[in-house]
Design an enzyme around this catalytic site. Sequence first.
Site, PDB file in Angstrom:
ATOM      1  N   SER A  90       0.809  -1.206   0.000  1.00 49.87           N
ATOM      2  CA  SER A  90       0.000   0.000   0.000  1.00 49.87           C
ATOM      3  C   SER A  90       0.850   1.267   0.000  1.00 49.87           C
ATOM      4  CB  SER A  90      -0.951   0.010   1.202  1.00 49.87           C
ATOM      5  OG  SER A  90      -0.230   0.250   2.380  1.00 49.87           O
ATOM      6  N   LYS A 100      -6.007   4.923   8.115  1.00 47.99           N
ATOM      7  CA  LYS A 100      -4.875   5.665   7.569  1.00 47.99           C
ATOM      8  C   LYS A 100      -5.195   7.166   7.518  1.00 47.99           C
ATOM      9  CE  LYS A 100      -2.785   1.904   4.987  1.00 47.99           C
ATOM     10  NZ  LYS A 100      -2.738   1.195   3.708  1.00 47.99           N
TER      11      LYS A 100
END
Lengths: 278, 804
Positions: free
Chosen positions: B653, B696
């Site tokens: 990611s 996040k």
Amino acid sequence: MNDRHTIHRVLVALDASPHSRAALKAAAELAADLQAELLGMFIEDINLLRLAQLPCAREVAYATRGIRAVDSQRLENTLRMQAAQLEHMLATVAQGRNVPWSFRVSRGHVAKELLAAAEEGDVLVLGRVGTSVMQRTRLGSTAQTVVAMARHTVVFLEHGVELGVPVLVLFDGTEGAMRAMVTAARLTRGDERNLVVLLASDDRDTQQRLQQQASSRLAAQGRGARFCPLAPGTISLINAVKREGGKALVLAGDHALAKEKTLADLMRQVRCPVVLVR
Amino acid sequence: MTVKPLSHELLRPLCDPQQFAFETTAELEELTEILGQGRALDAVRFGIGMKRDGYNLYALGPAGIGKHTVVQQVLEKQAQQQTPADDWCYVHNFQDHQKPVALRLPAGRGATLRRDMEVLIQDLRTSIPAMLESDEYRAQVQEIDEELKGKQEQAFADIQKQAEQEEMVILNTPHGFAVAPTRAGEVLSPKEFEQLSKEERQHKEQVINRLQEQLAAFLEQIPRLHKERREKLREVERKFTMSAVGHLIDELKKKYQDLTPVTQYLDAVEGDIVENVKDFRAREEGAATPLTLAFQGAPSFTRYRVNTLVDHGGAQGAPIVYEDNPSFANLLGRVEHSAQFGALITDFTLIKAGALHRANGGYLMLDMRKVLMQPYAWEGLKRALRSQEISIESLGQMLGLLSTVSLEPEPIPLDVKVVLMGERILYYLLCAYDPDFRELFKVAADFDDRVERNPENNLLYARLIGTLARKGGLRPFDRTAVAHVIEQSARLASDAEKLSTHMQSTADLLREADYWAERAKRKAVCAADVQCAIDGQIRRADRLRERLYEEIKRGTILIDSEGEKSGQVNGLSVLQLGDFAFGQPSRITATARLGKGEVVDIEREVELGGAIHSKGVLILSNFMAARYAQNEPLSLSASLVFEQSYGMVEGDSASVAELCALLSALADAPIKQAFAVTGSVNQHGQVQAIGGVNEKIEGFYDVCKAKGPIGEQAVLIPAANVKHLMLREDVVAAAAAGQFCVYAIETIDEAISLLTGLPAGAADAHGNFPEGSVNYRVQQRLKELSRLRKEYSEGGKEGSEQRS
């Protein structure tokens, strides 16, 4: 024998049979109850000793069914050994009840020796003699002789029965019956409920008369009893003993049942010690 | 191409409380169906309905999803329609006492049989002695005794008579009989015997010999006579016992005439009582002390007892058993022992049922993890299912460790449906490694952990909340609270379009919200209480997050949230600690210099990068080569690193962030540090979805907020992740106020353009990029590096590259 104070010794004939052990136990109990001395007798049968000296002396053994010679010396040894064992047994039983005891070995005819040893005021206790294969309708020869000749009170027992309470006495108003009742009263261990007087008559009036007679005699000695009417005949006597769970049956020595032939039958059926009072 | 920030509505698709017609969940009816578990339910129903061997079930799904409740509900419904299972009893085996016999009786009749047998034995213990005490019996015994004695005496009397006739007497010696000659009743003395004539002596000896032989023959026949007597006594005893036992047993046989094994057992009992009638008499004689009883064996009536192993008397429907501790013995039953004078003894009354016995004829539910953790439990369960019978034996016996005498109870036929419940991983591991597993557990009921979020399901979810509240004794939830729980459920599912079916989490949230409502003295739970509960859960778990953000704020961990820098970008990662996950910004830097075309992932070099992370880096290096250096060698040596990362880095990611850092370094185009980026990239530069997007974004927001006032910060996420957005309300509020932006990007060009504020630039037909664009600068720099490399190689200078 009518007076308790005259009983000073209980005599018991011992041999190696289980009947004899039952007799010893009962004799010790009796001696303890009456505070009397216990005399154990072992009589070596003179006939047996004579036989052993014959050249043709042989025995058939119970266990092996074999026929073998009877050795005089071995017989003597066996008898001595039996005497020692019996003395030991006597000592154990007597000491267990704290009764003074003595042991005597004599040689001769068993019944004769026994009777010869008995003195005035002794009670004889006799286990039925012999092995299980013999003697049913007949008493042993010793018992026969004793029944016939004894002038003493005799207690007959066999293996498996114990002398105790309640005590049943057959009362028909005779002097002998009176003596029997008085003796029976002494065997009740101080509790008058343990004495059952069987009034031997099928007539109500007679029964009442007998009861009065008996109770006044007992009352004179400060004793009492339960009374039960009893129809004549051996059967009703046997049933009465079973019903009451009697542990001693007292008879007058001169009663018709106290004869050699009837006594054996009676003893077998009531399965309790029989006391003949003379 | 300009990418616009996402509207704040997309950051947290709200659940509108107005869509609900109710005020509180108290108005809603109970939810009887199971939300979102259609597949699993179908499987369970199929498994239950399928009456073939091996169609046992395995309910797989994460812990707390409600497998147990669902399975139990379905089973209860089904079991109610079934007849109760049969009772099972163990009784004594009169032929072989080590192998107790199993009896099957209709539900409830096992206990009846046990009571009947107790009563029977009690009755017999009085009636047999009474019968053997009866006058009739005594008379018959006496008759036999008399007969024997009569025979003996007759025989002896005959011998005695002969002896008397011959002037002999039979004497008792200490060990037997002897025959002696007499005269006038006295035994002859040796002298008298000697005086007899020789003929007389010989005659006497002959007579003695004859009589002795007769005596021996007489003694010989005594044992035979006794044996005859014993046999006759036995026969009489048998006859009387039979008359006491017979009618009682017959009554019982009549009562159980529909059950042949029971009547057979009763026959055996009758035979045994008649054979062992002495036990019934022994009590009457008494006089035995406990010690002699222990050693000689007290007359025991235990063998006539009935051990009701399983009693379904009064049961409604088939049994459903859940065994919480599925050890080998708890599953398959055991034979207990009792200590007697230091020895361990046992009999059939000490056989104890296992869960399989109790569930026989019905359903058994087990936790797979627990089964696997108990030694041999799984093997034992499989063997029972495969052989379709339950044999009780101890582990010691099974492993051959013990060879003491024990019982071998007759195996009981097994007809049970087993439902194992466990995690998915166990299911797949068993499928792969245990060949028996697929054979015995053919039906997998796979529990889904999420369900579509739509108005219908919202309403079902509201009813579920109402049902859980009612069952848990909680306050009703008002519609705002329901809406908030639904939003939280979507967040739990990490998907704005899904709802979590993890019942345990939902139930926990409801209970905790109820607690806060109670504190606030409210009659119904409202949205604020739900939020309190969520905040409380986070607060309890976020110690580490707080420390981490504090260190960022204090400058121990270097994260910039303003300014611009080349070759440096804020990446985002997620830390999972137990149930709690949070986002952590990480500084990712890149350097580039002349080289052989390699991109060094420092994480991988030091073995701190996982395989997927490495894959991401390899993809980006190939993207570089494909896009910028198709016709010449990629003469680049670059390195990428997660700064201040001291643990494993896994996942791809960060590959967009890494690529952006590298492009920035090559193009010398500074990146705005107010931005953070997440996403993975493929070889064509497309940005792909990642996990943990909410955590996040929130992580970066929290860090920026901690460092200073929020104003222009933003996070770039893959466009494919927009549907997963379910952000916290404060983040959404900041976005609505224009202080915090979330951009959805589809390509690397969009990302680099947003991060640098420069156009990315699209390639023309020749592969050239417009001047001034980031891509142009990258391409130029790579060309330059290529040229330099060529110069070096032509000048023989290869291998002595300049170190940057």
